[in-house]
Motif scaffolding. Structure first.
Motif, PDB file in Angstrom:
ATOM      1  N   GLY A  98       1.008  -1.237   0.034  1.00 20.85           N
ATOM      2  CA  GLY A  98       0.024  -0.047   0.048  1.00 20.85           C
ATOM      3  C   GLY A  98       0.777   1.317  -0.061  1.00 20.85           C
ATOM      4  O   GLY A  98       0.235   2.408   0.276  1.00 20.85           O
ATOM      5  N   THR A  99       2.020   1.170  -0.119  1.00 21.69           N
ATOM      6  CA  THR A  99       2.868   2.343  -0.196  1.00 21.69           C
ATOM      7  C   THR A  99       3.617   2.081  -1.466  1.00 21.69           C
ATOM      8  O   THR A  99       3.610   1.394  -2.352  1.00 21.69           O
ATOM      9  N   SER A 100       4.390   3.342  -1.796  1.00 25.27           N
ATOM     10  CA  SER A 100       5.023   3.544  -3.147  1.00 25.27           C
ATOM     11  C   SER A 100       6.549   2.602  -3.059  1.00 25.27           C
ATOM     12  O   SER A 100       6.902   2.484  -1.804  1.00 25.27           O
ATOM     13  N   GLU A 101       6.948   2.119  -4.111  1.00 26.96           N
ATOM     14  CA  GLU A 101       8.074   1.701  -3.989  1.00 26.96           C
ATOM     15  C   GLU A 101       9.366   2.594  -3.512  1.00 26.96           C
ATOM     16  O   GLU A 101      10.076   1.556  -2.740  1.00 26.96           O
ATOM     17  N   VAL A 102       9.233   3.401  -3.626  1.00 27.05           N
ATOM     18  CA  VAL A 102      10.556   4.354  -2.919  1.00 27.05           C
ATOM     19  C   VAL A 102      10.318   4.352  -1.279  1.00 27.05           C
ATOM     20  O   VAL A 102      11.382   4.253  -0.937  1.00 27.05           O
ATOM     21  N   GLU A 103       8.970   4.596  -1.124  1.00 23.82           N
ATOM     22  CA  GLU A 103       8.707   4.537   0.391  1.00 23.82           C
ATOM     23  C   GLU A 103       9.066   2.956   1.035  1.00 23.82           C
ATOM     24  O   GLU A 103       9.935   2.830   2.152  1.00 23.82           O
ATOM     25  N   ASP A 104       9.168   1.977   0.285  1.00 26.03           N
ATOM     26  CA  ASP A 104       9.344   0.558   0.655  1.00 26.03           C
ATOM     27  C   ASP A 104      10.777   0.446   0.915  1.00 26.03           C
ATOM     28  O   ASP A 104      11.457   0.016   1.692  1.00 26.03           O
TER      29      ASP A 104
END
Length: 108
Positions: free
Chosen positions: A67-73
């Motif tokens: 549920g988050t962006s790839e960058v946030e992950d």
């Protein structure tokens, strides 16, 4: 252009020494960190990573299975103090994790 210095000696410096990183590696890692840290605030945030991906022609996923962006992950994976950014110590730890990985699973 102002000359930047190595981030202040802290717990991260101890990690670097104990991880066996030599001066050449640290200088190389420092240059990469400084290139990514476009705001010159000693941390790499979501926008700075996204901007570098854009330069490289990579479009990260806007939403992953979590549920988050790839960058946030990516940031979450190494962000020890949960401030949503990668500081120098986190960056060095990520480098060491990837260098030691024999499975091909790092970074996750």
């Amino acid at each position: 252009k102002t000359k930047r210095t190595m981030p202040p000696r802290s717990k991260g410096a101890e990690v670097q020494e104990s991880e066996g990183l030599d001066r050449t590696e640290l200088e190389s890692i420092k240059r990469v960190f400084e290139r990514l840290d476009r705001k010159n605030d000693g941390k790499i945030d979501r926008d700075e990573i996204a901007q570098q991906f854009d330069i490289l022609g990579y479009q990260p996923k806007k939403q992953t299975d979590y549920g988050t962006s790839e960058v946030e992950d990516m940031i979450w994976e190494v962000d020890e103090d949960c401030d949503g950014m990668i500081d120098w110590e986190n960056f060095v730890q990520l480098y060491v994790r990837c260098r030691r990985d024999k499975t091909g699973c790092e970074p996750k």
